[in-house]
Design a protein around this motif. Structure first.
Motif, PDB file in Angstrom:
ATOM      1  N   MET A  99     -27.708  -4.913  28.905  1.00 51.03           N
ATOM      2  CA  MET A  99     -27.333  -6.319  29.074  1.00 51.03           C
ATOM      3  C   MET A  99     -25.872  -6.507  28.674  1.00 51.03           C
ATOM      4  SD  MET A  99     -30.356  -7.661  29.745  1.00 51.03           S
ATOM      5  CE  MET A  99     -31.985  -6.966  29.715  1.00 51.03           C
ATOM      6  N   ALA A 100     -25.125  -7.207  29.516  1.00 46.90           N
ATOM      7  CA  ALA A 100     -23.715  -7.480  29.219  1.00 46.90           C
ATOM      8  C   ALA A 100     -23.552  -8.960  28.915  1.00 46.90           C
ATOM      9  CB  ALA A 100     -22.832  -7.081  30.403  1.00 46.90           C
ATOM     10  N   PHE A 101     -22.672  -9.238  27.964  1.00 45.87           N
ATOM     11  CA  PHE A 101     -22.418 -10.604  27.541  1.00 45.87           C
ATOM     12  C   PHE A 101     -21.034 -10.654  26.916  1.00 45.87           C
ATOM     13  CE2 PHE A 101     -24.535  -8.142  24.354  1.00 45.87           C
ATOM     14  CZ  PHE A 101     -23.884  -8.424  23.164  1.00 45.87           C
ATOM     15  N   LYS A 102     -20.570 -11.876  26.644  1.00 46.88           N
ATOM     16  CA  LYS A 102     -19.270 -12.043  25.994  1.00 46.88           C
ATOM     17  C   LYS A 102     -19.468 -12.620  24.603  1.00 46.88           C
ATOM     18  CE  LYS A 102     -16.035 -12.821  29.802  1.00 46.88           C
ATOM     19  NZ  LYS A 102     -15.208 -13.840  30.453  1.00 46.88           N
ATOM     20  N   ILE A 103     -18.750 -12.033  23.659  1.00 45.22           N
ATOM     21  CA  ILE A 103     -18.661 -12.582  22.302  1.00 45.22           C
ATOM     22  C   ILE A 103     -17.174 -12.717  22.022  1.00 45.22           C
ATOM     23  CG2 ILE A 103     -19.085 -12.140  19.858  1.00 45.22           C
ATOM     24  CD1 ILE A 103     -21.812 -12.070  20.672  1.00 45.22           C
ATOM     25  N   ASP A 104     -16.735 -13.921  21.722  1.00 46.31           N
ATOM     26  CA  ASP A 104     -15.307 -14.186  21.486  1.00 46.31           C
ATOM     27  C   ASP A 104     -14.453 -13.664  22.650  1.00 46.31           C
ATOM     28  OD1 ASP A 104     -15.920 -15.313  18.986  1.00 46.31           O
ATOM     29  OD2 ASP A 104     -15.862 -13.338  18.031  1.00 46.31           O
ATOM     30  N   GLU A 105     -14.895 -13.948  23.888  1.00 43.88           N
ATOM     31  CA  GLU A 105     -14.171 -13.569  25.106  1.00 43.88           C
ATOM     32  C   GLU A 105     -14.093 -12.064  25.349  1.00 43.88           C
ATOM     33  OE1 GLU A 105     -13.232 -15.737  27.609  1.00 43.88           O
ATOM     34  OE2 GLU A 105     -14.427 -17.025  26.320  1.00 43.88           O
TER      35      GLU A 105
END
Length: 159
Positions: A96-102
């Motif tokens: 799973m891919a996601f963004k944390i702090d851009e």
């Protein structure tokens, strides 16, 4: 080169970030591939891009010539070659891919679930919907908040 909104899109996600040097080399390899990519002798109107140093996105505008089983096999072969060369996994749909702090991050399903459970990933966290199938979907539904994604259906009970 402009592409129809209905152009076919495939998104392949790496299990680790490519270095800038790797991404540049992969981009060159993809450019060479799409320039000669054919289906039944017809040149495909195609492009492939390395995005965020994690994703390889292939786009084909089928208005010019449609993809075939053989042409899709050719694209899979180049991706398998990239996997071997750079020791990455581009076909694991449980990552799973996601963004944390851009910044883009990729975790396996279990670690992603833990991050949702401990509230590091929430309803507004941007996740990547690699199930998009057209350029229009890619442009509007690829990077979306968790609460509007298929991830929400799977993990909402943890929020």
């Amino acid at each position: 080169m402009s592409f129809s909104p209905q152009s076919k899109v495939w998104v392949y996600q790496s299990d680790r970030e490519f270095s800038n040097t790797e991404a540049a080399a992969i981009q060159q390899q993809l450019n060479a591939f799409t320039e000669q990519w054919k289906a039944h002798g017809h040149q495909l109107k195609a492009k492939a891009e390395v995005i965020y140093n994690f994703f390889i996105v292939i786009t084909v505008d089928e208005a010019a010539a449609g993809v075939t089983g053989c042409s899709i096999d050719a694209s899979v072969r180049i991706l398998k070659d990239i996997e071997q060369t750079y020791k990455v996994d581009l076909f694991n749909r449980f990552n799973m891919a996601f963004k944390i702090d851009e910044k883009v991050a990729v975790n396996n399903k279990e670690d992603f679930e833990t991050l949702v459970n401990i509230k590091k990933i929430g309803p507004k966290t941007i996740v990547f919907n690699n199930l998009v199938q057209t350029l229009e979907e890619f442009e509007t539904k690829w990077e979306i908040p968790f609460e509007k994604s298929w991830h929400n259906t799977l993990f909402a009970h943890l929020l």
